[in-house]
Write an enzyme that holds these catalytic residues in place. Structure first.
Site, mmCIF file in Angstrom:
data_model
loop_
_atom_site.group_PDB
_atom_site.id
_atom_site.type_symbol
_atom_site.label_atom_id
_atom_site.label_comp_id
_atom_site.label_asym_id
_atom_site.label_seq_id
_atom_site.Cartn_x
_atom_site.Cartn_y
_atom_site.Cartn_z
ATOM 1 N N ASP A 63 -66.427 -0.224 -49.269
ATOM 2 C CA ASP A 63 -65.072 -0.704 -49.595
ATOM 3 C C ASP A 63 -64.694 -0.263 -50.998
ATOM 4 O O ASP A 63 -65.554 0.067 -51.819
ATOM 5 C CB ASP A 63 -64.985 -2.232 -49.487
ATOM 6 C CG ASP A 63 -63.548 -2.714 -49.665
ATOM 7 O OD1 ASP A 63 -62.642 -2.131 -49.048
ATOM 8 O OD2 ASP A 63 -63.323 -3.639 -50.467
ATOM 9 N N SER A 64 -63.399 -0.314 -51.270
ATOM 10 C CA SER A 64 -62.907 0.019 -52.604
ATOM 11 C C SER A 64 -63.301 -1.058 -53.623
ATOM 12 O O SER A 64 -63.306 -0.799 -54.817
ATOM 13 C CB SER A 64 -61.392 0.157 -52.558
ATOM 14 O OG SER A 64 -60.818 -1.019 -52.020
ATOM 15 N N CYS B 170 -62.907 -0.614 -45.770
ATOM 16 C CA CYS B 170 -61.620 -0.397 -46.423
ATOM 17 C C CYS B 170 -60.634 0.267 -45.457
ATOM 18 O O CYS B 170 -60.885 1.367 -44.961
ATOM 19 C CB CYS B 170 -61.829 0.493 -47.642
ATOM 20 S SG CYS B 170 -60.326 0.832 -48.549
ATOM 21 N N GLU C 119 -57.339 -12.194 -54.144
ATOM 22 C CA GLU C 119 -58.393 -12.127 -55.177
ATOM 23 C C GLU C 119 -58.284 -13.289 -56.140
ATOM 24 O O GLU C 119 -59.271 -13.747 -56.708
ATOM 25 C CB GLU C 119 -58.312 -10.789 -55.914
ATOM 26 C CG GLU C 119 -58.706 -9.661 -54.986
ATOM 27 C CD GLU C 119 -59.215 -8.413 -55.683
ATOM 28 O OE1 GLU C 119 -59.371 -8.409 -56.919
ATOM 29 O OE2 GLU C 119 -59.453 -7.424 -54.955
ATOM 30 N N CYS D 181 -55.834 -4.762 -43.641
ATOM 31 C CA CYS D 181 -56.321 -4.654 -45.023
ATOM 32 C C CYS D 181 -57.454 -5.659 -45.193
ATOM 33 O O CYS D 181 -57.387 -6.762 -44.637
ATOM 34 C CB CYS D 181 -55.184 -4.961 -45.993
ATOM 35 S SG CYS D 181 -55.685 -4.998 -47.727
ATOM 36 N N HIS E 260 -58.284 -7.666 -47.406
ATOM 37 C CA HIS E 260 -58.004 -8.967 -48.011
ATOM 38 C C HIS E 260 -57.235 -9.927 -47.105
ATOM 39 O O HIS E 260 -57.255 -11.125 -47.320
ATOM 40 C CB HIS E 260 -57.188 -8.783 -49.291
ATOM 41 C CG HIS E 260 -57.927 -8.128 -50.397
ATOM 42 N ND1 HIS E 260 -58.406 -6.845 -50.308
ATOM 43 C CD2 HIS E 260 -58.272 -8.589 -51.630
ATOM 44 C CE1 HIS E 260 -59.012 -6.532 -51.451
ATOM 45 N NE2 HIS E 260 -58.946 -7.571 -52.259
#
Ligand code: DGL
Length: 270
Positions: free
Chosen positions: A10-11, A73, A152, A184, A186
């Protein structure tokens, strides 16, 4: 039986939603997570840059002897999957196809909404994957970039999150989508608020959950790579490209626990 770990790319920290699903679905597998925290976010960058970063990640996994790579990701899965496959030297599975397949199975109205980063939406990767299964379906895609910092920050159920979801999702809901792909890493953290705004008539497709089912299928049936049930307790390791502390703090929020093995690595130029 194959004891090598499964790589998870993942990023940054968001891919922990995929890690969590993999851990739940594959309790005997060791996982080796790479978060490119020095260069996150990927979702605002050009395809060329995401490809370059992803190739370096593929070389990292190659040198760590993983048996397959799961690209958590969505942005990297959207624009860099062929390059990752070419460079990793092991099977590579992205989140797009499993999520797309699940969306096709869920829709009744034939109208599917897709939300993701700007780069994911710009790539049309989900639209292509959905149309590869059924070209008659209508796909409406919309970037929702503010969901990433909200998740986040842990602002997943307050008024700001709700209003943001309302503004982002309204055009898709008004257009009549009955299925919404959370495209995505998140977004699964905002599932409750997204579900509340979307209403009961809209099925949410969690790409993290969809890919973990696909990984299990691939390890058991196609590749015969599954770790044995008799193996010792799986060992998970986490690697990041920037200072580990913020990742560790975020991981506690994402996973609800501390990480045993977290290490700083350099992958640029790999
Ligand atoms: N991991 C990214 C994705 O799923 C979100 C964060 C970023 O932009 O790097 O698209």
């Amino acid at each position: 039986m194959d004891r090598r770990p499964v790589g998870v790319f993942d990023s940054g920290v968001g891919g922990l939603t995929v890690f969590k699903e993999l851990e739940a679905n594959l309790p005997h597998e060791s996982l080796l997570y790479l978060g490119d925290t020095a260069r996150v976010p990927y979702g605002t960058r050009s395809p060329d840059t995401v490809v370059r970063y992803s190739v370096e990640a593929a070389h990292f996994f190659r040198s760590h002897d993983v048996k397959m790579v799961v690209v958590a990701c969505n942005t990297a899965s959207s624009v860099a999957l062929p390059e990752l496959e070419r460079e990793a030297g092991v099977p590579v599975l992205g989140v797009i196809e499993p999520g797309a397949r699940q969306a096709v199975n869920r829709t009744r109205s034939g109208k599917i909404g897709v939300i993701g980063t700007r780069a994911t939406v710009r790539s049309s990767a989900y639209t292509r994957a959905i149309h590869a299964v059924n070209p008659d379906l209508e796909v409406l895609a919309r970037p929702c970039p503010l969901f990433v910092p909200l998740a986040e920050e842990g602002w997943t159920d307050n008024q700001v999150a709700k209003e943001t979801a309302e503004i982002y999702l309204r055009p898709l809901l008004d257009a009549g989508v009955d299925t919404l792909v959370l495209g995505c890493t998140h977004y699964p953290l905002l599932k409750d608020v997204i579900g509340e705004v979307a209403g009961d008539g809209v099925a949410l497709v969690d790409s993290a959950e969809a890919v973990s089912v696909a990984v299990r299928e691939q390890l058991t049936t196609t590749k015969k790579l599954l770790a044995s049930r008799d193996d010792a307790v799986p060992r998970h390791r986490f690697f990041v490209t920037d200072a580990p502390e913020p990742f560790h703090d975020a991981a506690k929020r994402f996973l609800g626990r501390s990480l045993d093995h977290l290490e700083l690595v350099e992958i640029a130029g790999e």
